[in-house]
Design a protein around this motif. Structure first.
Motif, PDB file in Angstrom:
ATOM      1  N   LEU A 165       0.829  -1.203   0.000  1.00 29.01           N
ATOM      2  CA  LEU A 165       0.000   0.000   0.000  1.00 29.01           C
ATOM      3  C   LEU A 165       0.867   1.258   0.000  1.00 29.01           C
ATOM      4  O   LEU A 165       1.926   1.322   0.643  1.00 29.01           O
ATOM      5  CB  LEU A 165      -0.919   0.017   1.227  1.00 29.01           C
ATOM      6  CG  LEU A 165      -2.006  -1.060   1.290  1.00 29.01           C
ATOM      7  CD1 LEU A 165      -2.769  -0.949   2.605  1.00 29.01           C
ATOM      8  CD2 LEU A 165      -2.961  -0.963   0.110  1.00 29.01           C
ATOM      9  N   SER A 166       0.391   2.264  -0.691  1.00 33.95           N
ATOM     10  CA  SER A 166       1.075   3.552  -0.703  1.00 33.95           C
ATOM     11  C   SER A 166       0.941   4.205   0.666  1.00 33.95           C
ATOM     12  O   SER A 166       0.035   3.882   1.445  1.00 33.95           O
ATOM     13  CB  SER A 166       0.461   4.462  -1.766  1.00 33.95           C
ATOM     14  OG  SER A 166      -0.873   4.808  -1.397  1.00 33.95           O
ATOM     15  N   PRO A 167       1.842   5.139   1.011  1.00 38.04           N
ATOM     16  CA  PRO A 167       1.723   5.841   2.303  1.00 38.04           C
ATOM     17  C   PRO A 167       0.354   6.496   2.491  1.00 38.04           C
ATOM     18  O   PRO A 167      -0.202   6.485   3.592  1.00 38.04           O
ATOM     19  CB  PRO A 167       2.856   6.878   2.233  1.00 38.04           C
ATOM     20  CG  PRO A 167       3.878   6.263   1.321  1.00 38.04           C
ATOM     21  CD  PRO A 167       3.079   5.516   0.283  1.00 38.04           C
ATOM     22  N   THR A 168      -0.214   7.034   1.402  1.00 37.92           N
ATOM     23  CA  THR A 168      -1.531   7.676   1.508  1.00 37.92           C
ATOM     24  C   THR A 168      -2.598   6.643   1.867  1.00 37.92           C
ATOM     25  O   THR A 168      -3.450   6.881   2.739  1.00 37.92           O
ATOM     26  CB  THR A 168      -1.900   8.373   0.188  1.00 37.92           C
ATOM     27  OG1 THR A 168      -0.920   9.373  -0.103  1.00 37.92           O
ATOM     28  CG2 THR A 168      -3.274   9.021   0.291  1.00 37.92           C
ATOM     29  N   SER A 169      -2.557   5.491   1.203  1.00 37.98           N
ATOM     30  CA  SER A 169      -3.549   4.449   1.498  1.00 37.98           C
ATOM     31  C   SER A 169      -3.387   3.925   2.912  1.00 37.98           C
ATOM     32  O   SER A 169      -4.384   3.665   3.614  1.00 37.98           O
ATOM     33  CB  SER A 169      -3.418   3.303   0.496  1.00 37.98           C
ATOM     34  OG  SER A 169      -3.795   3.722  -0.797  1.00 37.98           O
ATOM     35  N   LEU A 170      -2.139   3.731   3.363  1.00 37.14           N
ATOM     36  CA  LEU A 170      -1.915   3.298   4.745  1.00 37.14           C
ATOM     37  C   LEU A 170      -2.463   4.313   5.735  1.00 37.14           C
ATOM     38  O   LEU A 170      -3.118   3.962   6.722  1.00 37.14           O
ATOM     39  CB  LEU A 170      -0.411   3.102   4.983  1.00 37.14           C
ATOM     40  CG  LEU A 170       0.204   1.776   4.531  1.00 37.14           C
ATOM     41  CD1 LEU A 170       1.714   1.831   4.666  1.00 37.14           C
ATOM     42  CD2 LEU A 170      -0.366   0.613   5.348  1.00 37.14           C
ATOM     43  N   TYR A 171      -2.192   5.573   5.469  1.00 36.18           N
ATOM     44  CA  TYR A 171      -2.655   6.628   6.369  1.00 36.18           C
ATOM     45  C   TYR A 171      -4.182   6.631   6.453  1.00 36.18           C
ATOM     46  O   TYR A 171      -4.755   6.726   7.550  1.00 36.18           O
ATOM     47  CB  TYR A 171      -2.126   7.978   5.890  1.00 36.18           C
ATOM     48  CG  TYR A 171      -2.582   9.131   6.754  1.00 36.18           C
ATOM     49  CD1 TYR A 171      -1.872   9.457   7.921  1.00 36.18           C
ATOM     50  CD2 TYR A 171      -3.709   9.885   6.421  1.00 36.18           C
ATOM     51  CE1 TYR A 171      -2.290  10.501   8.728  1.00 36.18           C
ATOM     52  CE2 TYR A 171      -4.129  10.927   7.228  1.00 36.18           C
ATOM     53  CZ  TYR A 171      -3.423  11.229   8.381  1.00 36.18           C
ATOM     54  OH  TYR A 171      -3.844  12.260   9.198  1.00 36.18           O
ATOM     55  N   HIS A 172      -4.850   6.540   5.289  1.00 42.35           N
ATOM     56  CA  HIS A 172      -6.321   6.555   5.284  1.00 42.35           C
ATOM     57  C   HIS A 172      -6.907   5.324   5.965  1.00 42.35           C
ATOM     58  O   HIS A 172      -7.909   5.419   6.677  1.00 42.35           O
ATOM     59  CB  HIS A 172      -6.829   6.632   3.840  1.00 42.35           C
ATOM     60  CG  HIS A 172      -6.692   7.991   3.244  1.00 42.35           C
ATOM     61  ND1 HIS A 172      -6.639   8.209   1.885  1.00 42.35           N
ATOM     62  CD2 HIS A 172      -6.601   9.230   3.821  1.00 42.35           C
ATOM     63  CE1 HIS A 172      -6.519   9.513   1.656  1.00 42.35           C
ATOM     64  NE2 HIS A 172      -6.493  10.145   2.815  1.00 42.35           N
ATOM     65  N   ARG A 173      -6.279   4.154   5.762  1.00 40.53           N
ATOM     66  CA  ARG A 173      -6.839   2.930   6.341  1.00 40.53           C
ATOM     67  C   ARG A 173      -6.666   2.902   7.861  1.00 40.53           C
ATOM     68  O   ARG A 173      -7.575   2.516   8.601  1.00 40.53           O
ATOM     69  CB  ARG A 173      -6.171   1.703   5.709  1.00 40.53           C
ATOM     70  CG  ARG A 173      -6.497   0.374   6.387  1.00 40.53           C
ATOM     71  CD  ARG A 173      -7.992   0.082   6.335  1.00 40.53           C
ATOM     72  NE  ARG A 173      -8.323  -1.155   7.017  1.00 40.53           N
ATOM     73  CZ  ARG A 173      -8.557  -1.271   8.330  1.00 40.53           C
ATOM     74  NH1 ARG A 173      -8.496  -0.192   9.107  1.00 40.53           N
ATOM     75  NH2 ARG A 173      -8.848  -2.427   8.860  1.00 40.53           N
ATOM     76  N   TYR A 174      -5.454   3.298   8.342  1.00 42.96           N
ATOM     77  CA  TYR A 174      -5.162   3.162   9.772  1.00 42.96           C
ATOM     78  C   TYR A 174      -5.135   4.504  10.495  1.00 42.96           C
ATOM     79  O   TYR A 174      -4.763   4.570  11.679  1.00 42.96           O
ATOM     80  CB  TYR A 174      -3.827   2.430   9.945  1.00 42.96           C
ATOM     81  CG  TYR A 174      -3.893   1.012   9.415  1.00 42.96           C
ATOM     82  CD1 TYR A 174      -4.549   0.023  10.131  1.00 42.96           C
ATOM     83  CD2 TYR A 174      -3.319   0.686   8.189  1.00 42.96           C
ATOM     84  CE1 TYR A 174      -4.624  -1.272   9.639  1.00 42.96           C
ATOM     85  CE2 TYR A 174      -3.393  -0.602   7.683  1.00 42.96           C
ATOM     86  CZ  TYR A 174      -4.053  -1.585   8.408  1.00 42.96           C
ATOM     87  OH  TYR A 174      -4.143  -2.860   7.930  1.00 42.96           O
ATOM     88  N   ARG A 175      -5.512   5.571   9.785  1.00 37.21           N
ATOM     89  CA  ARG A 175      -5.535   6.924  10.339  1.00 37.21           C
ATOM     90  C   ARG A 175      -4.169   7.270  10.961  1.00 37.21           C
ATOM     91  O   ARG A 175      -4.066   7.781  12.061  1.00 37.21           O
ATOM     92  CB  ARG A 175      -6.678   7.088  11.340  1.00 37.21           C
ATOM     93  CG  ARG A 175      -8.049   6.977  10.683  1.00 37.21           C
ATOM     94  CD  ARG A 175      -9.138   7.487  11.594  1.00 37.21           C
ATOM     95  NE  ARG A 175      -9.404   6.615  12.707  1.00 37.21           N
ATOM     96  CZ  ARG A 175     -10.164   5.511  12.629  1.00 37.21           C
ATOM     97  NH1 ARG A 175     -10.711   5.170  11.474  1.00 37.21           N
ATOM     98  NH2 ARG A 175     -10.369   4.777  13.701  1.00 37.21           N
ATOM     99  N   GLY A 176      -3.155   6.926  10.219  1.00 37.97           N
ATOM    100  CA  GLY A 176      -1.770   7.165  10.628  1.00 37.97           C
ATOM    101  C   GLY A 176      -0.877   6.192   9.882  1.00 37.97           C
ATOM    102  O   GLY A 176      -1.349   5.405   9.046  1.00 37.97           O
ATOM    103  N   LEU A 177       0.394   6.222  10.159  1.00 40.00           N
ATOM    104  CA  LEU A 177       1.336   5.304   9.515  1.00 40.00           C
ATOM    105  C   LEU A 177       1.756   4.260  10.544  1.00 40.00           C
ATOM    106  O   LEU A 177       2.609   4.516  11.419  1.00 40.00           O
ATOM    107  CB  LEU A 177       2.544   6.075   8.989  1.00 40.00           C
ATOM    108  CG  LEU A 177       2.235   7.056   7.852  1.00 40.00           C
ATOM    109  CD1 LEU A 177       3.489   7.839   7.463  1.00 40.00           C
ATOM    110  CD2 LEU A 177       1.673   6.319   6.640  1.00 40.00           C
ATOM    111  N   PRO A 178       1.195   3.057  10.489  1.00 39.36           N
ATOM    112  CA  PRO A 178       1.441   2.046  11.520  1.00 39.36           C
ATOM    113  C   PRO A 178       2.747   1.294  11.275  1.00 39.36           C
ATOM    114  O   PRO A 178       3.346   1.356  10.204  1.00 39.36           O
ATOM    115  CB  PRO A 178       0.241   1.106  11.357  1.00 39.36           C
ATOM    116  CG  PRO A 178      -0.038   1.161   9.882  1.00 39.36           C
ATOM    117  CD  PRO A 178       0.252   2.588   9.472  1.00 39.36           C
ATOM    118  N   VAL A 179       3.154   0.562  12.292  1.00 44.16           N
ATOM    119  CA  VAL A 179       4.245  -0.393  12.132  1.00 44.16           C
ATOM    120  C   VAL A 179       3.701  -1.580  11.349  1.00 44.16           C
ATOM    121  O   VAL A 179       2.662  -2.157  11.703  1.00 44.16           O
ATOM    122  CB  VAL A 179       4.783  -0.847  13.507  1.00 44.16           C
ATOM    123  CG1 VAL A 179       5.866  -1.918  13.322  1.00 44.16           C
ATOM    124  CG2 VAL A 179       5.313   0.334  14.286  1.00 44.16           C
TER     125      VAL A 179
END
Length: 856
Positions: free
Chosen positions: A21-35
């Motif tokens: 997943l792109s950083p944007t998709s990760l951010y939207h899915r987990y409402r942040g950038l998770p480990v």
């Protein structure tokens, strides 16, 4: 893309998706950038469907989507979230996941979804808005809370159907309009099935490439052979498999890996052959779905599209080109019927032998033919329904554009014999089939003769504007037989207008009978038909004309047929020709574009015209809306193995929660309590057994018209056990209303004459829930029940509005409580000022079934 519930074997593939997943998709899915470790999918792989549900989407071996719902403290609500691989954004994947997760959650008793979405995640918000649910939003700074009920709405279903339609039509193009065809098991040996398929493709002058494959790579019918699917070009639309059943899965897998987009498996030895064959068929379908392909069959005759010069069957004859799309579960029956259609001058836009219907079904073909300009009539031979509710939706849509004829076999009375209530006996599976077809505008035919007759009329001739028909003949006896048949078919034979009568008198011999039927006498010639037939056709009092000819020494049958065809040209009304020579349909009626539909007998012409008039009336009928009256939530107790009948208190609570009118009543445990209850209700009263599920009249467990406490006590003692004391309801008519949960069709609602003779009197109206306001009105006013409701033999009219409201509420109850396996309201006393339920029985049965997930 395949949808399935994840297992531990999918762990690495799911983590691979998350890491892609792109950083944007990760951010939207987990409402942040998770480990990015396995804590992100903790609990995801052991979802039980109750507290948590999960789905993954797999495409070409990769997990490309994942979705989940988690039940909240409010057990009616769950939080939903899903992720889609970046390259597939905007392709409908999230919408499909959301719809299937909603179906799983609804089966688990969840009623609403909630989602927390980043305010700048516009794509995700669009998914929720476009899915068709009734979405409510609440914005809090950078987050949008989305809440919506997940019950299927008309808007949601319409959007799902629209998406399915587009996908189905696109996928079937590889089968019905292929650019090239590969035949697996194409032997050089004449008489083999594979050899016959190749030769049929050649004889049809198929314009694309043909690739025969066999173990030695031998040429077939002069075409160089291939030994393996690896030798095929990069993209082959259709692969026809004719190898023994035990080799089919291996051959199919090779074909799919080589890029074949649709398979037609002619080989037998699958689900029709027992458990081993069923397992083989399941494995075959799994391989096909894994590659995103489509499967026709197995155990089928093949597919033919005459206009595309495609004949990928092993039939012995070519297929005549025409405008009928024919789907048949029986290949042999289909071929026999096609020969008879050809005798009537009718041909096919397509013939598809669906066989075991492992994948491609009648529903799919209707979707394709809906948009196919070459198909003017859909003809179906159906032995079973895979998804009858979807069939109803698709067929109703198609039938608005073109006629749909269906022959349904395999019905019987076994289910009615085992029924536990009047409603279940009346609304058995065959009645459900009738209701399904009627609601969808499908014309059900019972015999092959009916198929031929209706196809002759509906494939290329206009519908009548009404049911008024004129009959013109050279044989008075045949005219009378035709008039009787018209009456049986619901057709009217009005007198022709004075102007038409005068014109007929000028054109025909003086001895001719000029009423309707018009008898031109046995001396009628071709000129008489040519001059007389246009006159009733021009009469505004008539909607159609049946022209009959019996052989006579003074005329020639072919000349008569030519005269009828010439006179019918350009009339704009249906003209049905009956030329009874015994030599088959005359050429003038069977040539392309003939304005006359050909019939062997007057009776068959009248019957077909009656069905055509019914179709015209169905097209004029308002679609109606499903009424959703206000009601309370009913909570029913647990259902033991084997089910149970509701006791009177539960029965009353269930009915009253839906606003259904129940006659005043009390339950009494003893004769003394019964007498006291009667005093409270007021005399006269009835005393009945309160034993759940009992047919009271048949057991002698009901006593009516009791006027004193002593009589009530005596009746209660004689019946024994707890009893129901009920106020006597005077006046009105006795009716029956109820429903049964059909295992294939869902809730089937019935309404008809009631009382102890409900089954004997019969003629109940049956509809599949949910019923519309138009359905309810028709049920209340049609047939024998309608005669009772509208005042039989001078009796006062019953309250139609109260009865239609009762049916709407009953339909809603049936939909919302599938655990109520059957419910019988008999009798319902209908009076001029309302209606009251006098007796009611309902049986509960377990409905624990996994949610039906669309897996592709």
């Amino acid at each position: 893309m395949r949808l399935s519930q994840p297992t531990s074997a999918d762990r690495d593939a799911i983590m691979a998706l998350i890491r892609r997943l792109s950083p944007t998709s990760l951010y939207h899915r987990y409402r942040g950038l998770p480990v990015l470790d396995e804590r992100l999918i903790a609990g995801y792989l052991d979802a039980d469907g109750h507290a948590r549900g999960a789905l993954i989407g797999v495409r070409e071996g990769l997990v490309v989507a994942m979705g989940t719902y988690d039940r909240l403290r409010d057990p009616d609500m769950a939080e939903v979230a899903f992720t889609v691989d970046d390259p597939l954004h905007g392709r409908g994947v999230g919408t499909r996941l959301l719809g299937q997760l909603a179906g799983m959650a609804a089966a688990a008793g969840i009623r609403r979804f909630v989602a927390e979405v980043s305010a700048d995640n516009h794509r995700m918000l669009e998914v929720f808005d476009d899915a068709g649910f009734d979405v409510a939003r609440q914005t809090d700074y950078a987050t949008v809370e989305v809440v919506f009920p997940i019950a299927t709405t008309d808007a949601f279903q319409e959007r799902v159907d629209r998406r399915d339609h587009s996908a189905t039509v696109a996928s079937l193009t590889h089968l019905l309009a292929p650019g090239c065809v590969a035949v697996f098991g194409a032997s050089a040996r004449p008489g083999s099935i594979g050899n016959a398929v190749v030769r049929n493709l050649l004889d049809a002058e198929f314009p694309g490439a043909i690739y025969p494959l066999n173990r030695r790579g031998d040429p077939v019918a002069g075409i160089p052979g291939l030994r393996s699917a690896t030798q095929l070009p990069a993209s082959v639309d259709l692969g026809v498999i004719c190898v023994p059943a035990e080799h089919v899965v291996r051959v199919a897998d090779e074909a799919l890996r080589a890029g074949v987009r649709a398979l037609c498996v002619i080989s037998a030895g699958f689900a029709e052959a027992g458990p081993e064959g069923r397992a083989r068929q399941d494995e075959l379908l799994e391989r096909v779905r894994m590659h995103g392909a489509r499967l026709l069959g197995p155990n089928c005759l093949g597919v033919a599209v005459p206009a595309a010069r495609l004949n990928a069957t092993f039939a012995a004859h070519a297929f005549p080109q025409g405008s009928i799309g024919f789907s048949s579960q029986s290949g042999a029956l289909g071929l026999a019927l096609i020969d008879r259609l050809a005798d009537r001058g009718l041909g096919l836009s397509a013939f598809v032998s669906v066989g075991n219907k492992a994948d491609i079904s009648t529903n799919d073909l209707l979707e394709y033919w809906e948009d196919d300009e070459a198909t003017r009539l859909a003809l179906l031979y159906v032995e079973s329904f895979g998804n009858p509710r979807k069939f109803a939706r698709v067929a109703r849509r198609v039938a608005r554009k073109k006629p749909v004829l269906a022959m349904k076999s395999g019905t019987g009375a076994a289910g009615a014999r085992a029924a536990g209530s009047h409603t279940a006996a009346i609304a058995g599976s065959d009645a459900a089939v009738d209701a399904l077809f009627r609601d969808a505008g499908v014309i059900r035919v019972q015999t092959l003769g009916e198929v031929l007759d209706l196809a002759s009329l509906l494939a290329s001739h206009p519908l009548p504007d009404g049911n008024r028909v004129g009959v013109i003949t050279n044989a008075g006896g045949l005219g009378i037989l035709c008039a009787d048949a018209c009456d049986r078919a619901g057709l009217d034979l009005p007198a022709v207008s004075d102007a038409t009568r005068a014109e007929l008198a000028a054109a025909l011999p003086a001895e001719s009978a000029l009423s309707n039927p018009v008898d031109m006498l046995g001396s009628a010639t071709a000129d008489h038909y040519r001059e007389a037939l246009p006159l009733p056709l021009a009469d505004p009092a008539l909607d159609a004309v049946i022209a009959i000819y019996a052989p006579a020494a003074v005329s020639d049958a072919d000349e008569i047929a030519e005269a009828i065809a010439a006179a019918a040209e350009g009339s704009g009304k249906p003209v049905l020709g009956v030329v009874m020579t015994g030599d088959g349909a005359p050429a003038a009626f069977t040539r392309p574009g003939s304005p006359v539909a050909s019939f062997p007998y007057p009776e068959s012409a009248a019957a077909a015209l009656g069905r055509a008039a019914e179709r015209a009336a169905w097209l004029r009928r308002p679609i109606g809306v499903v009424a959703r009256p206000d009601h309370e939530t009913a909570v029913l107790g647990p259902v033991p193995d084997g089910g149970r009948w509701l006791d009177p208190a539960e029965m009353r609570e269930l009915l009253e929660s839906y606003g259904l009118p129940v006659a005043p009543q009390r339950t009494a445990a003893s004769a003394r309590q019964a007498a006291r209850a009667a005093q409270e209700l007021g005399f006269p009263v009835a005393v009945k057994s309160a034993q759940p599920g009992m047919h009271k009249t048949e057991r002698g467990a009901v006593v009516l018209g009791l006027r004193t406490q002593r009589e009530v006590a005596a009746a209660a003692s004689a019946i024994g056990g707890p009893v129901l004391v009920q106020a006597m309801i005077s006046g009105g008519v006795e009716l029956l209303a109820g429903f049964v949960q059909d295992p294939s069709f869902g809730p089937v609602v019935a309404f008809g004459p009631g009382g102890v003779h409900a089954e004997l009197i019969g003629e109940a109206a049956v509809r599949i829930a949910p019923i519309t306001d138009i359905d309810a009105i028709e049920m209340v006013t049609a047939g024998k029940a309608g005669r009772l409701v509208t005042g039989y033999r001078g009796a006062p009219c019953a309250d139609q509005a109260a009865l239609t409201d009762l049916l709407a509420r009953l339909s809603m109850l049936a939909e919302e409580h599938p655990e109520v396996a059957e419910l019988d309201l008999n009798p319902v006393i209908a009076r001029s000022d309302g209606c009251l339920i006098v007796d009611a029985r309902a049986r509960l049965a377990s409905t624990a079934q996994p949610a039906r997930i669309k897996t592709w």
